[in-house]
Design an enzyme around this catalytic site. Structure first.
Site, short mmCIF file in Angstrom:
data_model
loop_
_atom_site.label_atom_id
_atom_site.label_comp_id
_atom_site.label_asym_id
_atom_site.label_seq_id
_atom_site.Cartn_x
_atom_site.Cartn_y
_atom_site.Cartn_z
N ASP A 59 -66.48 31.49 -52.72
CA ASP A 59 -67.67 30.80 -53.23
C ASP A 59 -67.21 29.64 -54.11
O ASP A 59 -66.19 29.75 -54.80
CB ASP A 59 -68.55 31.76 -54.03
CG ASP A 59 -69.26 32.78 -53.15
OD1 ASP A 59 -69.57 32.45 -51.99
OD2 ASP A 59 -69.50 33.90 -53.63
N ASP A 89 -73.74 30.59 -47.25
CA ASP A 89 -74.89 31.16 -47.95
C ASP A 89 -76.09 30.22 -47.91
O ASP A 89 -77.24 30.66 -47.75
CB ASP A 89 -74.54 31.46 -49.41
CG ASP A 89 -73.42 32.47 -49.55
OD1 ASP A 89 -73.25 33.32 -48.64
OD2 ASP A 89 -72.69 32.41 -50.56
#
Length: 176
Positions: free
Chosen positions: A137, A155
């Site tokens: 991330d 995402d």
């Protein structure tokens, strides 16, 4: 006596596709593009940052390198390792189901676009889990001292795809 049946009298072949439909291969190619973009940005971040490093971009957004062994919002991140394979398997099952949906709903463009985004995002995160054992991330939005959990391009694709599925369903319900 000569046959009176001519070629023009034969019934024309019918196209089983709905008007305006698209091939599932187009949507699969789009999902692949999402995976490639996701992996490209993750590679750039991994090569440019050390773990935990954060670089401000604006007054509400940083680029950061963090790892997530769980799911959204680090759900089950500290579960002991089994979650890696659980979420990998779940991603594969969801991916297979989405491919099936793409073949069943070729005439529904918004639906196919939405599930293609979800497919690309799911595969992007599965690639991370298989290769690294965690999801990379790097997008960090915040207000003051409150930081939204970091996330990635995959995402984003999953979220946008889910919102578009809702929009598609609302449009379909409104028509009936």
């Amino acid at each position: 006596m000569a046959s009176t049946t001519s070629r023009s009298a034969r019934p024309a072949r019918r196209n089983n596709k709905a008007a305006g439909s698209t091939t599932p291969l187009l949507w699969l190619a789009f999902a692949l593009l999402v995976v490639l973009l996701d992996q490209f940005f993750k590679i750039v971040i991994v090569r440019s940052f050390t773990y935990g490093e954060s670089r401000p971009v604006t007054g509400f957004f940083n680029l950061v390198l963090v790892y997530n062994k769980g799911a959204a919002f680090s759900f089950l991140a500290d579960a002991g390792g089994w979650q890696r394979w659980f979420f990998t398997g779940l991603g594969v099952v969801v991916g297979a189901f989405i491919v099936w949906l793409l073949y069943r709903h070729t005439g529904q463009r918004l639906f196919c676009f939405a599930v293609s985004l979800i497919l690309g995002g799911a595969v992007g995160n599965v690639v991370d889990r298989v290769i690294y054992g965690h999801v990379i991330d790097f997008l960090d939005f915040y207000v003051g001292r409150y930081h939204w959990p970091a996330f990635n391009v995959a995402d984003c694709a999953i979220t946008v795809g889910a919102v578009l599925l809702i929009v598609d369903e609302l449009r379909r319900v409104r028509k009936h």
